[in-house]
Design a protein around this motif. Structure first.
Motif, PDB file in Angstrom:
ATOM      1  N   UNK A 136       0.812  -1.236   0.000  1.00 56.92           N
ATOM      2  CA  UNK A 136       0.000   0.000   0.000  1.00 56.92           C
ATOM      3  C   UNK A 136       0.838   1.275   0.000  1.00 56.92           C
ATOM      4  N   UNK A 137       2.038   1.217   0.569  1.00 58.15           N
ATOM      5  CA  UNK A 137       2.933   2.372   0.560  1.00 58.15           C
ATOM      6  C   UNK A 137       3.261   2.777  -0.873  1.00 58.15           C
ATOM      7  N   UNK A 138       3.642   1.802  -1.683  1.00 55.88           N
ATOM      8  CA  UNK A 138       3.979   2.073  -3.072  1.00 55.88           C
ATOM      9  C   UNK A 138       2.782   2.337  -3.949  1.00 55.88           C
ATOM     10  N   UNK A 139       1.617   1.878  -3.505  1.00 52.61           N
ATOM     11  CA  UNK A 139       0.398   2.039  -4.296  1.00 52.61           C
ATOM     12  C   UNK A 139      -0.273   3.394  -4.086  1.00 52.61           C
ATOM     13  N   UNK A 146       3.894  15.032  -6.006  1.00 53.70           N
ATOM     14  CA  UNK A 146       3.804  15.834  -7.218  1.00 53.70           C
ATOM     15  C   UNK A 146       4.933  15.539  -8.204  1.00 53.70           C
ATOM     16  N   UNK A 147       6.181  15.561  -7.733  1.00 50.83           N
ATOM     17  CA  UNK A 147       7.321  15.363  -8.624  1.00 50.83           C
ATOM     18  C   UNK A 147       8.193  14.204  -8.133  1.00 50.83           C
ATOM     19  N   UNK A 148       8.914  13.579  -9.078  1.00 45.97           N
ATOM     20  CA  UNK A 148       9.827  12.469  -8.768  1.00 45.97           C
ATOM     21  C   UNK A 148       9.116  11.410  -7.931  1.00 45.97           C
ATOM     22  N   UNK A 151      11.047   7.820  -7.306  1.00 42.69           N
ATOM     23  CA  UNK A 151      12.222   7.900  -6.427  1.00 42.69           C
ATOM     24  C   UNK A 151      11.805   8.244  -5.002  1.00 42.69           C
ATOM     25  N   UNK A 152      10.927   9.242  -4.856  1.00 38.02           N
ATOM     26  CA  UNK A 152      10.482   9.653  -3.524  1.00 38.02           C
ATOM     27  C   UNK A 152       9.738   8.529  -2.810  1.00 38.02           C
ATOM     28  N   UNK A 153       8.915   7.804  -3.559  1.00 33.88           N
ATOM     29  CA  UNK A 153       8.148   6.708  -2.959  1.00 33.88           C
ATOM     30  C   UNK A 153       9.078   5.631  -2.417  1.00 33.88           C
ATOM     31  N   UNK A 189       8.206  -1.301  -3.768  1.00 37.60           N
ATOM     32  CA  UNK A 189       8.468  -1.362  -5.211  1.00 37.60           C
ATOM     33  C   UNK A 189       7.333  -2.064  -5.949  1.00 37.60           C
ATOM     34  N   UNK A 190       6.828  -3.146  -5.383  1.00 35.10           N
ATOM     35  CA  UNK A 190       5.711  -3.866  -6.014  1.00 35.10           C
ATOM     36  C   UNK A 190       4.472  -2.983  -6.092  1.00 35.10           C
ATOM     37  N   UNK A 191       4.184  -2.274  -5.004  1.00 32.20           N
ATOM     38  CA  UNK A 191       3.050  -1.354  -5.003  1.00 32.20           C
ATOM     39  C   UNK A 191       3.220  -0.259  -6.039  1.00 32.20           C
ATOM     40  N   UNK A 192       4.453   0.221  -6.165  1.00 30.26           N
ATOM     41  CA  UNK A 192       4.764   1.265  -7.145  1.00 30.26           C
ATOM     42  C   UNK A 192       4.566   0.750  -8.567  1.00 30.26           C
TER      43      UNK A 192
END
Length: 212
Positions: A136-139, A146-148, A151-153, A189-192
């Motif tokens: 859920x963090x990456x999702x 807003x930007x990047x 990387x920020x996630x 990463x998976x969430x992202x």
């Protein structure tokens, strides 16, 4: 427990004696109940903030606001499950600090040891649980940035995981393990990747609609 005691008592009578890992159910109910109590204070704060924003006729994006509410509750619950659980005590946190020998610095060593236990449940829970809880963090987080975003996630996911391990070490409410940071970051990463996939599909649909 304030909200869930009745439901937990009923579930304990129903399956408590037959479920070997019922402590996980207890931990989940207790953490969820505490998270709801903290979340209520955040709701009050957020509603006051939104009312002020509305009085100034500022725009509130409903979709982003919904994601924010879900994300805040998720983060509160995450810290309740991992750090602020039973055994946690602010007053005794720094009375007797553990040595750094209690931290597992070697990747995958302790995780692989769990495969030699009586059951594979501990191994499965440690591996997939640490990954699942950070999906859920990456999702959700990229939708709030807003930007990047990517990387920020990943950096925030890594930072949150590291903060959990540090606090578990200080408050002695868990075992600080480098594996947890690795698996948590992998979950982020998976969430992202899921978020990126959803965004790609949405853009494709929008472009198709514009062409038509």
């Amino acid at each position: 427990m304030f909200f869930l005691q009745g439901l937990y008592d009923w579930l304990e009578q129903l399956a408590g004696g037959r479920y070997n890992h019922f402590w996980l159910v207890h931990l989940s109910f207790r953490s969820l109940d505490k998270a709801l109590q903290v979340y209520l204070f955040w709701i009050i704060y957020r509603l006051i903030y939104l009312l002020r924003k509305k009085s100034k006729q500022e725009i509130v994006r409903k979709n982003k606001e919904i994601i924010l509410w879900l994300f805040v509750f998720y983060v509160i619950l995450l810290y309740q499950l991992t750090v602020f659980r039973w055994g946690f005590n602010f007053s005794t946190a720094f009375e007797q600090l553990r040595s750094l020998d209690h931290v597992n610095w070697q990747p995958f060593v302790e995780t692989l040891k769990l495969t030699n236990g009586l059951t594979l449940f501990d191994f499965i829970y440690n591996l997939f649980g640490n990954i699942f809880w950070f999906v859920p963090m990456g999702l959700m987080l990229p939708a709030l940035l807003k930007k990047s975003k990517q990387i920020k996630t990943l950096l925030i996911g890594f930072g949150v995981s590291l903060s959990i391990e540090v606090m578990q070490f200080i408050f002695q409410t868990g075992i600080s393990d480098i594996d947890d940071v690795i698996f948590n970051t992998l979950g982020t990463l998976l969430g992202l990747l899921v978020f990126s996939g959803i965004s790609w599909v949405k853009n494709k649909v929008k472009n198709r609609l514009k062409e038509d």
